[in-house]
Motif scaffolding. Structure first.
Motif, PDB file in Angstrom:
ATOM      1  N   LEU A   1       0.836  -1.199   0.000  1.00  0.00           N
ATOM      2  CA  LEU A   1       0.000   0.000   0.000  1.00  0.00           C
ATOM      3  C   LEU A   1       0.874   1.254   0.000  1.00  0.00           C
ATOM      4  CD1 LEU A   1      -3.024   0.493   0.061  1.00  0.00           C
ATOM      5  CD2 LEU A   1      -2.867   0.746   2.517  1.00  0.00           C
ATOM      6  N   ARG A   2       1.917   1.240   0.855  1.00  0.00           N
ATOM      7  CA  ARG A   2       2.776   2.424   0.975  1.00  0.00           C
ATOM      8  C   ARG A   2       3.648   2.596  -0.244  1.00  0.00           C
ATOM      9  NH1 ARG A   2       3.161   2.364   6.832  1.00  0.00           N
ATOM     10  NH2 ARG A   2       1.326   3.554   7.434  1.00  0.00           N
TER      11      ARG A   2
ATOM     12  N   ASP B   1       1.551   8.231  -4.528  1.00  0.00           N
ATOM     13  CA  ASP B   1       2.070   9.109  -3.482  1.00  0.00           C
ATOM     14  C   ASP B   1       0.990   9.391  -2.447  1.00  0.00           C
ATOM     15  OD1 ASP B   1       2.154  11.888  -5.847  1.00  0.00           O
ATOM     16  OD2 ASP B   1       0.568  10.527  -5.216  1.00  0.00           O
ATOM     17  N   THR B   2       1.437   9.826  -1.263  1.00  0.00           N
ATOM     18  CA  THR B   2       0.547   9.982  -0.122  1.00  0.00           C
ATOM     19  C   THR B   2      -0.454  11.096  -0.389  1.00  0.00           C
ATOM     20  OG1 THR B   2       2.427   9.377   1.223  1.00  0.00           O
ATOM     21  CG2 THR B   2       0.514  10.261   2.375  1.00  0.00           C
ATOM     22  N   PRO B   3      -1.754  10.831  -0.251  1.00  0.00           N
ATOM     23  CA  PRO B   3      -2.737  11.907  -0.450  1.00  0.00           C
ATOM     24  C   PRO B   3      -2.782  12.845   0.754  1.00  0.00           C
ATOM     25  CG  PRO B   3      -3.837   9.853   0.116  1.00  0.00           C
ATOM     26  CD  PRO B   3      -2.385   9.542   0.023  1.00  0.00           C
ATOM     27  N   ASP B   4      -3.502  13.944   0.606  1.00  0.00           N
ATOM     28  CA  ASP B   4      -3.721  14.862   1.730  1.00  0.00           C
ATOM     29  C   ASP B   4      -4.219  14.059   2.928  1.00  0.00           C
ATOM     30  OD1 ASP B   4      -4.826  16.713   3.526  1.00  0.00           O
ATOM     31  OD2 ASP B   4      -5.146  18.159   1.921  1.00  0.00           O
ATOM     32  N   TYR B   5      -3.654  14.355   4.116  1.00  0.00           N
ATOM     33  CA  TYR B   5      -3.991  13.533   5.286  1.00  0.00           C
ATOM     34  C   TYR B   5      -5.480  13.585   5.608  1.00  0.00           C
ATOM     35  CZ  TYR B   5      -4.510  17.632   8.275  1.00  0.00           C
ATOM     36  OH  TYR B   5      -4.960  18.799   8.830  1.00  0.00           O
ATOM     37  N   ARG B   6      -6.163  14.672   5.190  1.00  0.00           N
ATOM     38  CA  ARG B   6      -7.597  14.768   5.512  1.00  0.00           C
ATOM     39  C   ARG B   6      -8.413  13.769   4.716  1.00  0.00           C
ATOM     40  NH1 ARG B   6      -7.908  21.067   4.824  1.00  0.00           N
ATOM     41  NH2 ARG B   6      -6.237  20.517   3.405  1.00  0.00           N
ATOM     42  N   PHE B   7      -7.980  13.482   3.485  1.00  0.00           N
ATOM     43  CA  PHE B   7      -8.702  12.467   2.695  1.00  0.00           C
ATOM     44  C   PHE B   7      -8.523  11.093   3.317  1.00  0.00           C
ATOM     45  CE2 PHE B   7      -7.899  15.306  -1.226  1.00  0.00           C
ATOM     46  CZ  PHE B   7      -8.890  16.165  -0.784  1.00  0.00           C
ATOM     47  N   SER B   8      -7.307  10.825   3.803  1.00  0.00           N
ATOM     48  CA  SER B   8      -7.062   9.534   4.452  1.00  0.00           C
ATOM     49  C   SER B   8      -7.898   9.400   5.713  1.00  0.00           C
ATOM     50  CB  SER B   8      -5.583   9.397   4.804  1.00  0.00           C
ATOM     51  OG  SER B   8      -4.834   9.219   3.633  1.00  0.00           O
ATOM     52  N   LEU B   9      -8.004  10.506   6.476  1.00  0.00           N
ATOM     53  CA  LEU B   9      -8.802  10.444   7.701  1.00  0.00           C
ATOM     54  C   LEU B   9     -10.277  10.249   7.385  1.00  0.00           C
ATOM     55  CD1 LEU B   9      -7.168  13.150   9.982  1.00  0.00           C
ATOM     56  CD2 LEU B   9      -6.986  10.692  10.129  1.00  0.00           C
TER      57      LEU B   9
ATOM     58  N   GLU C   1      -7.936   3.523  -0.251  1.00  0.00           N
ATOM     59  CA  GLU C   1      -6.633   4.142   0.019  1.00  0.00           C
ATOM     60  C   GLU C   1      -5.723   3.997  -1.204  1.00  0.00           C
ATOM     61  OE1 GLU C   1      -6.627   5.501   3.083  1.00  0.00           O
ATOM     62  OE2 GLU C   1      -4.695   6.450   2.742  1.00  0.00           O
TER      63      GLU C   1
END
Lengths: 130, 119
Positions: free
Chosen positions: A17-18, A22-30, A91
């Motif tokens: 997964l990692r 690339d890492t999305p905005d942390y708010r979308f992940s939350l 994710e």
């Protein structure tokens, strides 16, 4: 079916997964995490409903009681497993910048809950007690 | 405090403020409360499960099923507590896939214990 295999592979090799995108905005992940938790609560409510049918309707015939309880508990198991798989797939889609996956699970779950509710109403109306 | 990763993607301009470390949408806090709600729901389901496992008197199978339900609950509580403590950071890390897997599998195992108790 390939979706299922894909989410199963994600479950057993979380490092994949990692490694993707690339890492999305942390708010979308939350937000994705909260959706996962909401599905988990739905699963827990179904499980609790199954236990409640088993315990608080002792006057029902065994078959009706066990059937309703097992329908609710089975839906709870599916809902919990799917919550995890769906979280991983969303994710992954966000990391790759793709559209979020669609599924017919909500419709099937709604149908099943409606059927259980109809069965309950029939039990109450026609008094299928022993 | 606002690093380059803090730039919002797809959500209009954010008002500049002195304590920019705090998310104006309170997303970490909302996620923390969602974990608390879920823990509460898990506790209710576990209470019903243990009651179901033990309501026909204390037998060996019922005691084992009740103990398994309590173990699932403790597992869920543990991962939820660890996640809640990491969510106090202003920009928390993404949920680890292992945590999601443990939470989902504890819920599924609780229901399977219930199937054993009903049948």
């Amino acid at each position: 079916m390939s979706n299922f295999v894909q989410s199963l592979r994600l479950w057993f090799s979380p490092a994949r997964l990692r490694a993707e995108g690339d890492t999305p905005d942390y708010r979308f992940s939350l937000a994705n995490e909260r959706t996962f938790l909401a599905w988990l609560r739905t699963a827990l409510a179904l499980v609790g409903g199954g236990f409640a049918v088993d315990q608080f309707l002792p006057d029902l015939r065994w078959a009706a009681r066990a059937g309703l309880a097992l329908a609710l508990l089975g839906a709870g198991v599916l809902c919990a497993l799917r919550a995890g798989g769906r979280w991983a797939r969303c994710e992954l889609a966000m990391r790759r910048g793709e559209d979020l996956p669609v599924s017919r699970f909500p419709a099937l779950l709604g149908l099943e809950v409606a059927l259980v509710a109809l069965a309950m109403a029939a039990v109450v109306l026609f008094g299928w007690e022993r | 405090m606002r690093g380059p990763r803090g730039a919002a993607r797809g959500t209009g301009p954010r008002p500049e403020r002195a304590d920019a470390a705090r998310d104006p949408g309170l997303q970490p806090e909302r996620t923390r409360l969602a974990w608390r709600r879920t823990t509460l729901a898990c506790t209710v389901a576990t209470v019903l499960a243990v009651r179901s496992a033990l309501h026909e008197g204390l037998c060996a199978a019922g005691a084992v099923a009740g103990a398994l339900c309590l173990a699932c609950w403790l597992g869920f509580l543990l991962v939820a507590h660890r996640r809640i403590t990491t969510l106090t950071a202003p920009r928390p890390r993404t949920l680890a896939p292992g945590v999601a897997a443990v939470a989902a599998l504890c819920t599924a195992a609780l229901a399977l214990c219930g199937v054993a108790a009903v049948v």
